[in-house]
Design a protein around this motif. Structure first.
Motif, mmCIF file in Angstrom:
data_model
loop_
_atom_site.group_PDB
_atom_site.id
_atom_site.type_symbol
_atom_site.label_atom_id
_atom_site.label_comp_id
_atom_site.label_asym_id
_atom_site.label_seq_id
_atom_site.Cartn_x
_atom_site.Cartn_y
_atom_site.Cartn_z
ATOM 1 N N ILE A 169 0.784 -1.227 0.105
ATOM 2 C CA ILE A 169 -0.120 0.173 -0.086
ATOM 3 C C ILE A 169 0.747 1.231 -0.122
ATOM 4 O O ILE A 169 1.896 1.242 0.605
ATOM 5 C CB ILE A 169 -0.891 -0.054 0.978
ATOM 6 N N THR A 170 0.498 2.256 -0.578
ATOM 7 C CA THR A 170 1.168 3.415 -0.762
ATOM 8 C C THR A 170 0.237 4.697 -0.494
ATOM 9 O O THR A 170 -1.180 4.320 -1.015
ATOM 10 C CB THR A 170 1.889 3.770 -1.953
ATOM 11 N N HIS A 171 0.645 5.865 -0.213
ATOM 12 C CA HIS A 171 -0.081 6.843 0.214
ATOM 13 C C HIS A 171 0.112 8.074 -0.914
ATOM 14 O O HIS A 171 1.210 8.390 -1.282
ATOM 15 C CB HIS A 171 0.065 7.448 1.629
ATOM 16 N N ILE A 172 -0.982 8.629 -1.734
ATOM 17 C CA ILE A 172 -1.053 9.681 -2.428
ATOM 18 C C ILE A 172 -1.231 10.974 -1.481
ATOM 19 O O ILE A 172 -2.222 11.011 -0.995
ATOM 20 C CB ILE A 172 -2.009 9.561 -3.407
ATOM 21 N N LEU B 285 -3.543 3.637 -2.186
ATOM 22 C CA LEU B 285 -3.398 2.962 -3.189
ATOM 23 C C LEU B 285 -3.250 1.369 -2.907
ATOM 24 O O LEU B 285 -1.882 1.370 -2.239
ATOM 25 C CB LEU B 285 -2.592 3.376 -4.537
ATOM 26 N N GLN B 286 -3.686 0.431 -2.896
ATOM 27 C CA GLN B 286 -3.160 -0.970 -2.658
ATOM 28 C C GLN B 286 -2.958 -1.613 -3.972
ATOM 29 O O GLN B 286 -4.076 -1.542 -5.026
ATOM 30 C CB GLN B 286 -4.333 -1.588 -1.891
ATOM 31 N N VAL C 278 -7.992 1.732 -5.196
ATOM 32 C CA VAL C 278 -7.823 3.436 -4.887
ATOM 33 C C VAL C 278 -8.840 4.074 -4.358
ATOM 34 O O VAL C 278 -10.020 3.727 -5.179
ATOM 35 C CB VAL C 278 -6.777 3.810 -6.191
ATOM 36 N N GLY C 279 -8.641 4.994 -3.848
ATOM 37 C CA GLY C 279 -9.679 5.785 -3.385
ATOM 38 C C GLY C 279 -9.989 5.823 -1.974
ATOM 39 O O GLY C 279 -10.622 6.751 -1.347
ATOM 40 N N ILE D 193 -5.027 8.149 -10.743
ATOM 41 C CA ILE D 193 -3.911 7.021 -10.367
ATOM 42 C C ILE D 193 -4.183 5.866 -11.178
ATOM 43 O O ILE D 193 -3.057 5.171 -11.336
ATOM 44 C CB ILE D 193 -4.020 6.933 -8.751
ATOM 45 N N LEU D 194 -5.429 5.335 -11.254
ATOM 46 C CA LEU D 194 -5.673 3.968 -12.101
ATOM 47 C C LEU D 194 -5.086 4.225 -13.659
ATOM 48 O O LEU D 194 -4.259 3.283 -13.932
ATOM 49 C CB LEU D 194 -7.133 4.049 -12.086
#
Length: 394
Positions: A178-181, A206-207, A221-222, A334-335
Motif C-alpha cells: 500500500i502507498t499513500h498519495i 493505493l493498494q 484506490v480511493g 491514479i488508475l
C-alpha cells in the motif's frame, strides 16, 4: 505502430528509371516535404524545454519511447478525435491527436502545473486541463486490458516460477503493498478529517498486487489514508474473492509427503496473516528459522515496493504533495498511471532500463503492524519456513 517518418527518395539505378509518386522534385522537396510530428511539435515548445529536439529529447520530455507514445495514441484515437476541432492552441490552430496525447502525458509524467504546461506548449490552462481529463477517461476504458489478474493456469505458473527463483518461496502468486498519495486540503473543512492519516498528512490510499516483473495485477484506490492497511484490504474485491475461494484457490503444491501449500500472496506486517496472504514473523526473540524466513519473504515481497516507487517516480503527478485535487477524479488519475506503468512493461520500453530501482515509495511513513492472524495460516507459514531451510520432513 512505428515512428512517423518523412518521405524518402528512392535511389535511381543506372539502367532503369524508377518513378515514385510519393517523391517530390528536388527543387520543391525542401519546401513541401512534411515534417515528422515531433520535429514540428518540438519547434513550438518554449521555456526550459525549448532546446528539446530529436529522438533523445523526445524521451526526456515524455519519459517514454516513441513506439510507446504511438501505441498510446492508437488506444485513445477514437475518443480524442471525436471532437477534433474542440481544442486549439493560443493561435487558434486545432490540436492533433499527437498534440493532445503529448499534453496529457507531459502533465501526468512531469506533475507540472497547468500553467507551466500551457506556457510550454502554447495553450490555455483550461485546454491542458480538459485534454488531460479526456485522456484519463479514454485510457480508463481503452487501456484497462493491460491490468488484469492472470486468467490461465499457464500464466499463473509462469508467475509462480519467477517468484520462486527470487528466494525459493513456492506457489507464490503475487506481492501486495500500500502507498499513500499525499494531498494538501483545507484544514478548516470538517469533511477533510477522514483523509488525515496517522503521519499527520492528508492522503489517499493505493493498494496493489504485483507480479515478479513489477506489473500491477490488482489495484484498489480511493480509500482515505486514515484507514489502516488491514481495513483497506478487507474493503477490497481481492479480499472478497479470495475469502470466497474465487481467487488464489487453484493448484496446490506438495512440498513434502502429506504437506500441501495453497496459492498465496505476500504482504508486510501491516496486513493480517491469512491462508492466502502470508506475512512475516513479528516480535522479538525470533528463532534463526523465523529470521531466515523473514529475509526470504522481504526479498521476494520487495517487487511490490519497487513497483510503487517506480510508479510515483515515473508518473510524478502522484509524487510528492498534490495541491487540493478533485477527490472524485484523483482515483481515476491514479488508475490510469497504473495502466501506463503496465503498458511500459508490456511494450518493453527501454526507458525502464535507465530508471534506478528503489523501494522507497512512502519515505515518511512508518510500518504498520496488524496482530490479526488465522491459525491455519500460521501453520502454513511454519511449514514454509521449514521447507525453505530444508528442515521439513520428506
Amino acid at each position: 505502430m512505428g515512428p512517423i517518418k518523412g518521405f524518402k527518395r528512392r535511389k535511381k539505378t543506372a539502367d532503369k528509371k524508377v518513378v515514385d509518386h510519393n517523391v517530390l522534385p528536388s527543387s520543391l522537396e525542401s519546401q513541401s516535404q512534411p515534417l515528422d510530428w515531433w520535429d514540428e511539435f518540438s519547434n513550438r515548445i518554449s521555456g526550459p524545454l525549448s532546446q528539446s529536439k530529436g529522438s533523445q529529447s523526445f524521451k526526456s520530455v515524455f519519459r517514454i519511447l516513441r513506439k510507446t507514445f504511438n501505441y498510446i495514441c492508437s488506444l485513445v484515437k477514437d475518443d480524442l478525435m471525436a471532437r477534433q476541432s474542440s481544442y486549439t492552441d493560443i493561435y487558434g490552430k486545432p490540436l492533433s491527436l499527437n498534440d493532445q496525447v503529448a499534453v496529457a502525458l507531459r502533465r501526468l509524467s512531469s506533475g507540472e502545473s497547468l500553467s507551466i504546461i500551457g506556457d510550454t506548449f502554447g495553450m490555455n490552462q483550461s485546454t491542458v486541463s480538459q485534454i488531460t481529463w479526456r485522456f484519463v477517461e479514454s485510457m480508463e476504458e481503452r487501456g484497462l486490458h493491460h491490468l488484469s489478474w492472470p486468467s490461465t493456469e499457464e500464466e499463473m505458473e509462469q508467475i509462480k516460477s519467477k517468484f520462486e527463483k527470487i528466494r525459493g518461496l513456492p506457489n507464490c502468486c503475487g506481492a501486495i503493498d500500500i502507498t499513500h498519495i499525499v494531498m494538501t486540503l483545507p484544514t478548516m473543512d470538517p469533511s477533510n478529517h477522514v483523509w488525515f492519516d496517522r503521519e499527520k498528512n492528508y492522503s489517499m490510499v493505493l493498494q496493489a498486487v504485483v507480479d515478479p516483473e513489477m506489473r500491477f495485477r490488482d489495484v484498489i484506490v480511493g480509500w482515505p489514508g486514515s484507514l489502516s492497511d488491514a481495513v483497506v484490504l478487507q474493503s477490497s474485491g481481492l479480499f472478497r474473492l479470495s475469502e470466497e475461494g474465487k481467487r488464489l484457490n487453484r493448484k496446490k503444491l506438495n512440498i513434502s509427503e502429506g504437506t500441501e501449500i495453497r496459492e498465496y500472496i505476500l504482504g508486510d506486517a501491516g496486513f493480517p496473516l491469512l491462508p492466502w496472504l502470508i506475512t512475516p514473523y513479528q516480535g522479538k526473540g525470533l528463532s534463526e528459522l523465523q529470521i531466515e524466513f523473514n529475509k526470504r519473504h522481504a526479498a521476494t515481497r520487495m517487487v511490490a515496493e519497487m513497483a510503487l516507487a517506480r510508479l510515483k517516480e515515473m508518473w510524478r503527478i502522484i509524487h510528492g504533495v498534490m495541491w487540493m485535487p478533485d477527490r472524485n477524479r484523483l482515483p481515476r488519475i491514479i488508475l490510469v498511471c497504473c495502466l501506463l506503468h503496465n503498458i511500459l512493461i508490456d511494450l518493453e520500453d527501454e526507458v525502464l532500463d535507465d530508471m534506478s530501482l528503489s523501494h522507497q515509495h512512502d519515505i515518511d511513513y512508518r510500518r504498520q503492524n496488524c496482530e490479526s492472524f488465522d491459525q491455519s495460516a500460521s501453520i502454513t507459514r511454519d511449514k514454509l519456513a521449514l521447507y525453505l531451510t530444508g528442515k521439513l520432513p520428506p
